[in-house]
Design a protein around this motif. Structure first.
Motif, PDB file in Angstrom:
ATOM      1  N   GLN A 117      53.048 -29.278 -25.869  1.00 38.12           N
ATOM      2  CA  GLN A 117      52.637 -30.671 -25.925  1.00 38.12           C
ATOM      3  C   GLN A 117      53.489 -31.498 -24.966  1.00 38.12           C
ATOM      4  OE1 GLN A 117      50.272 -31.998 -27.853  1.00 38.12           O
ATOM      5  NE2 GLN A 117      49.929 -30.607 -29.548  1.00 38.12           N
ATOM      6  N   ARG A 118      52.863 -32.406 -24.233  1.00 35.24           N
ATOM      7  CA  ARG A 118      53.572 -33.309 -23.347  1.00 35.24           C
ATOM      8  C   ARG A 118      53.459 -34.722 -23.900  1.00 35.24           C
ATOM      9  NH1 ARG A 118      57.192 -31.812 -20.124  1.00 35.24           N
ATOM     10  NH2 ARG A 118      56.578 -33.082 -18.338  1.00 35.24           N
ATOM     11  N   GLU A 119      54.596 -35.282 -24.259  1.00 34.77           N
ATOM     12  CA  GLU A 119      54.584 -36.626 -24.823  1.00 34.77           C
ATOM     13  C   GLU A 119      54.153 -37.641 -23.761  1.00 34.77           C
ATOM     14  OE1 GLU A 119      57.366 -38.814 -28.166  1.00 34.77           O
ATOM     15  OE2 GLU A 119      58.255 -37.507 -26.684  1.00 34.77           O
ATOM     16  N   LYS A 120      53.488 -38.679 -24.188  1.00 35.63           N
ATOM     17  CA  LYS A 120      52.933 -39.656 -23.252  1.00 35.63           C
ATOM     18  C   LYS A 120      53.784 -40.913 -23.225  1.00 35.63           C
ATOM     19  CE  LYS A 120      48.693 -42.193 -22.169  1.00 35.63           C
ATOM     20  NZ  LYS A 120      47.308 -42.476 -22.584  1.00 35.63           N
ATOM     21  N   ASP A 121      54.076 -41.393 -22.006  1.00 30.42           N
ATOM     22  CA  ASP A 121      54.754 -42.669 -21.834  1.00 30.42           C
ATOM     23  C   ASP A 121      53.703 -43.770 -21.878  1.00 30.42           C
ATOM     24  OD1 ASP A 121      56.199 -44.889 -21.097  1.00 30.42           O
ATOM     25  OD2 ASP A 121      57.311 -43.875 -19.509  1.00 30.42           O
ATOM     26  N   LEU A 122      53.756 -44.599 -22.906  1.00 34.89           N
ATOM     27  CA  LEU A 122      52.750 -45.654 -23.074  1.00 34.89           C
ATOM     28  C   LEU A 122      53.002 -46.857 -22.168  1.00 34.89           C
ATOM     29  CD1 LEU A 122      52.514 -45.601 -26.970  1.00 34.89           C
ATOM     30  CD2 LEU A 122      51.075 -44.400 -25.323  1.00 34.89           C
ATOM     31  N   LEU A 123      54.157 -46.925 -21.536  1.00 35.17           N
ATOM     32  CA  LEU A 123      54.510 -48.014 -20.616  1.00 35.17           C
ATOM     33  C   LEU A 123      54.473 -49.389 -21.295  1.00 35.17           C
ATOM     34  CD1 LEU A 123      52.434 -46.894 -17.480  1.00 35.17           C
ATOM     35  CD2 LEU A 123      54.788 -46.292 -18.059  1.00 35.17           C
ATOM     36  N   SER A 124      54.489 -49.408 -22.624  1.00 35.80           N
ATOM     37  CA  SER A 124      54.301 -50.676 -23.338  1.00 35.80           C
ATOM     38  C   SER A 124      55.468 -51.639 -23.162  1.00 35.80           C
ATOM     39  CB  SER A 124      54.085 -50.395 -24.829  1.00 35.80           C
ATOM     40  OG  SER A 124      55.163 -49.644 -25.350  1.00 35.80           O
ATOM     41  N   ASN A 125      56.622 -51.141 -22.713  1.00 27.85           N
ATOM     42  CA  ASN A 125      57.765 -52.027 -22.517  1.00 27.85           C
ATOM     43  C   ASN A 125      57.816 -52.595 -21.095  1.00 27.85           C
ATOM     44  OD1 ASN A 125      58.289 -49.468 -21.479  1.00 27.85           O
ATOM     45  ND2 ASN A 125      60.498 -49.805 -21.512  1.00 27.85           N
ATOM     46  N   LEU A 126      56.820 -52.283 -20.265  1.00 25.18           N
ATOM     47  CA  LEU A 126      56.808 -52.733 -18.871  1.00 25.18           C
ATOM     48  C   LEU A 126      55.790 -53.851 -18.702  1.00 25.18           C
ATOM     49  CD1 LEU A 126      57.059 -49.240 -17.168  1.00 25.18           C
ATOM     50  CD2 LEU A 126      58.881 -50.906 -17.462  1.00 25.18           C
ATOM     51  N   MET A 127      56.109 -55.013 -19.216  1.00 22.78           N
ATOM     52  CA  MET A 127      55.241 -56.187 -19.081  1.00 22.78           C
ATOM     53  C   MET A 127      56.136 -57.411 -19.126  1.00 22.78           C
ATOM     54  SD  MET A 127      52.163 -57.279 -18.624  1.00 22.78           S
ATOM     55  CE  MET A 127      51.069 -55.963 -19.138  1.00 22.78           C
ATOM     56  N   VAL A 128      56.468 -57.947 -17.946  1.00 24.02           N
ATOM     57  CA  VAL A 128      57.391 -59.080 -17.880  1.00 24.02           C
ATOM     58  C   VAL A 128      57.066 -59.901 -16.637  1.00 24.02           C
ATOM     59  CG1 VAL A 128      59.137 -57.817 -16.582  1.00 24.02           C
ATOM     60  CG2 VAL A 128      59.843 -59.731 -18.005  1.00 24.02           C
ATOM     61  N   ARG A 129      57.360 -61.205 -16.720  1.00 27.51           N
ATOM     62  CA  ARG A 129      57.128 -62.097 -15.579  1.00 27.51           C
ATOM     63  C   ARG A 129      58.283 -63.087 -15.463  1.00 27.51           C
ATOM     64  NH1 ARG A 129      51.357 -64.920 -13.963  1.00 27.51           N
ATOM     65  NH2 ARG A 129      52.020 -65.746 -11.940  1.00 27.51           N
ATOM     66  N   GLU A 130      58.602 -63.406 -14.236  1.00 27.57           N
ATOM     67  CA  GLU A 130      59.695 -64.332 -13.967  1.00 27.57           C
ATOM     68  C   GLU A 130      59.416 -65.706 -14.565  1.00 27.57           C
ATOM     69  OE1 GLU A 130      61.900 -66.128  -9.979  1.00 27.57           O
ATOM     70  OE2 GLU A 130      59.803 -65.503  -9.931  1.00 27.57           O
ATOM     71  N   ALA A 131      60.432 -66.261 -15.199  1.00 25.11           N
ATOM     72  CA  ALA A 131      60.310 -67.614 -15.747  1.00 25.11           C
ATOM     73  C   ALA A 131      60.717 -68.630 -14.683  1.00 25.11           C
ATOM     74  CB  ALA A 131      61.200 -67.766 -16.977  1.00 25.11           C
TER      75      ALA A 131
END
Length: 572
Positions: A117-131
């Motif tokens: 089994q290969r675990e999947k990187d959901l990339l859910s922590n990669l969502m950010v924008r400059e303030a």
């Protein structure tokens, strides 16, 4: 049940029938014996929560599945045959067949498979924008990180198949000639996750599903000959790797400012185009190994030489290696033993030319273009020499003392820079003793010291002033300490090893050991490096009756080291 499962079960049943009904054509006067066993059962698997974290090598199927075990062994005279088969599920199967005939011919063929089994990187922590303000109210600035998952429901993994075969033929005669042949194939097929990182104008990451179809084949052929007191062997080996999966392709975003649309394509390599990525190279390796040993009176001499050549066929790159070892052992008296060893190895790895497009003119203050091509020199290109000597003295059966010294030099042609020819020199010393008053107790104690000059990686500059371009951006270098050298390698190591073995009775045994060392490096002005390592172990074995056996092992590793930390600061 799938068609594959049915085929495997039928095949096992056919093998059972053939083994049971077969009647070897040996002479009836020869002693014979045969036995077989068949086990039919099943197992149930339940999948809950994050099962991939603990079920990496499980097929991922929930429910009850059949399971079959088959064993057969038999002999007649000087010939024997052995078979074992285990069907766990359609992706975990093992088969093995071996036999021998009159101590002349022997062979073994095996097959095994499992699913990973290969675990999947959901990339859910990669969502950010400059303030753009303290309240971080939208819309925000142009610097952002986004992600895209093109296969949200994918279940990644691959099946690994391995086929092995080993054969030996002993040719009758005084030369004691033995011919050896072996083969192994590894086939991996399935799907895996690849993540594509776009340029920094948008920091866009894309998750894609790619096919896995990797094939590794290896074979070896050689001989051994042992006339009188000389032993000689030669082995030729070949290994190849190739991926038959199509090369994945990704579309790279058009490089532009996400706010005002300014063209930034001159600052990146790919923009608004499809690009192949994640290509696996086709590799091939050839090796020749010769070994020889002989005995002359009280002395024994061992020697070996290996020549190997590995090629990256896809890119036309090559790495060559030639190495030899020599060992001399002599017993000057019944109480003494002397061992001397030496080895020399040379490795040459091709350089790689990296061709990058020039920096395009996107700022009037910049030059028209600047080339970023470079040559990658390998720190693997090196010459390594080793030498050591050990003297063992055993005045009584209860006591044994040993003294050893060794020297090693590694010369790296192109590290830390091209043509540097830097050397790492190591001196090693040890003194130890063994105490065995009775068969119930054995103690070993050894002290060792290692002096290292110019350890690798060498003292590295951890900040250098970069190239100055006319730009509104700048950064501060707040301390002079930022200009210096740092390393994580010691120049002096002191240590001790202790082993205790206790056997109070034939049914019980205890073992305990400790390895401790202290490494230091005071050759640099930014840090007095100290490394402490401790590794105690404890094990026991208890056999109260022939039917019961209790055993256990405990190991603890403690590593402590000091170091420096540099914090990256951006945007002021």
């Amino acid at each position: 049940m799938k068609k594959t499962d049915v085929c495997v079960l039928i095949s096992l049943l056919i093998i059972v029938g053939l083994l049971i009904s077969s009647s070897p054509t040996f002479s009836q006067d020869e002693p014979s014996f045969s036995s077989w066993s068949l086990w039919l059962g099943g197992h149930y698997t339940g999948l809950n929560d994050f099962y991939k974290k603990v079920g990496e090598f499980d097929s991922g199927k929930e429910g009850a599945l059949p399971e079959v075990l088959l064993n057969y062994s038999g002999y007649k005279g000087e010939k024997n045959l052995w078979f074992s088969g285990h069907y766990y599920d359609s992706k975990r199967i093992s088969l093995e067949l071996s036999g021998r005939s009159k101590e002349v011919l022997s062979g073994k063929v095996s097959y095994s498979s499992f699913y990973r089994q290969r675990e999947k990187d959901l990339l859910s922590n990669l969502m950010v924008r400059e303030a753009t303000n303290q309240s971080a109210s939208p819309p925000g600035g142009g610097k952002m990180v986004t992600h895209e998952d093109q296969t949200p429901n994918a279940d990644f993994g691959y099946t690994r198949h391995q086929i092995k075969s080993d054969f030996e033929v002993k040719v009758p005669g005084k030369a004691k000639l033995k011919l050896i042949a072996a083969h192994r194939s590894i086939l991996e097929k399935g799907e895996d996750q690849k993540i594509v990182s776009m340029h920094c104008s948008s920091c866009h990451l894309v998750s894609k599903s790619v096919d896995v179809d990797r094939r590794t084949h290896s074979a070896s052929l050689g001989f051994e000959i042992n006339p009188s007191n000389v032993f000689l062997s030669y082995m030729f080996s070949f290994r190849s790797f190739k991926s038959e999966a199509p090369v994945p392709v990704a579309f790279y975003d058009t490089a532009q400012n996400p706010i005002n649309g300014t063209d930034l394509s001159g600052r990146v390599i790919f923009s608004g185009e499809e690009v192949p990525f994640g290509k696996l190279s086709q590799n091939q390796k050839l090796a020749h190994t010769v070994k020889v040993s002989t005995q002359m009176g009280k002395s024994k001499i061992f020697g070996s030489f290996t020549n190997s050549q590995a090629k990256n066929i896809s890119e036309g790159l090559e790495i060559k290696s030639n190495g030899g070892t020599l060992k001399y052992v002599v017993n000057p008296s019944l109480k003494t033993k002397f061992i001397a060893q030496a080895s020399l190895n040379r490795i040459e790895n091709d350089t790689v030319g990296v061709d990058n497009p020039p920096w395009g003119k996107t700022d009037p203050a910049l030059e028209d273009s600047e080339q970023f091509d470079f040559i990658r020199y390998s720190n693997l290109t090196r010459t390594e020499a080793k030498g050591s000597a050990e003297f063992i003295y055993q005045p009584q059966r209860k006591y044994r003392l040993s003294f050893s010294a060794g020297y090693q030099q590694i010369k790296r042609d192109d590290y830390p820079e091209a043509g540097a020819d830097e050397k790492t020199n190591k001196l090693k010393f040890s003194i130890g003793g063994k105490y065995r008053p009775t068969s119930k107790f054995t103690g070993l104690l050894k002290f060792f010291l290692e002096s290292i000059k110019n350890p690798a990686p060498y003292n590295l500059i951890f900040e250098n002033p970069g190239k100055n371009y006319p730009s509104p951006f700048y950064y501060y270098q707040r301390e002079e300490l930022r200009y210096g050298q740092v390393t994580n390698q010691p120049t002096l190591v002191n240590g001790v090893e202790l082993n205790l073995n206790l056997r109070p009775s034939p049914k019980a045994s205890l073992s305990a050991s400790l390895r401790a060392s202290l490494g230091t490096n005071s050759d640099i002005d930014t840090l007095d490096l100290k490394q402490t390592k401790l590794q105690p172990t404890f094990s026991f074995n208890l056999t109260p009756t022939p039917k019961w056996n209790f055993f256990g092992n405990l190991s603890y590793i403690y590593n402590k080291s000091n170091g420096l930390a540099a914090v990256a600061m951006m945007d002021g």
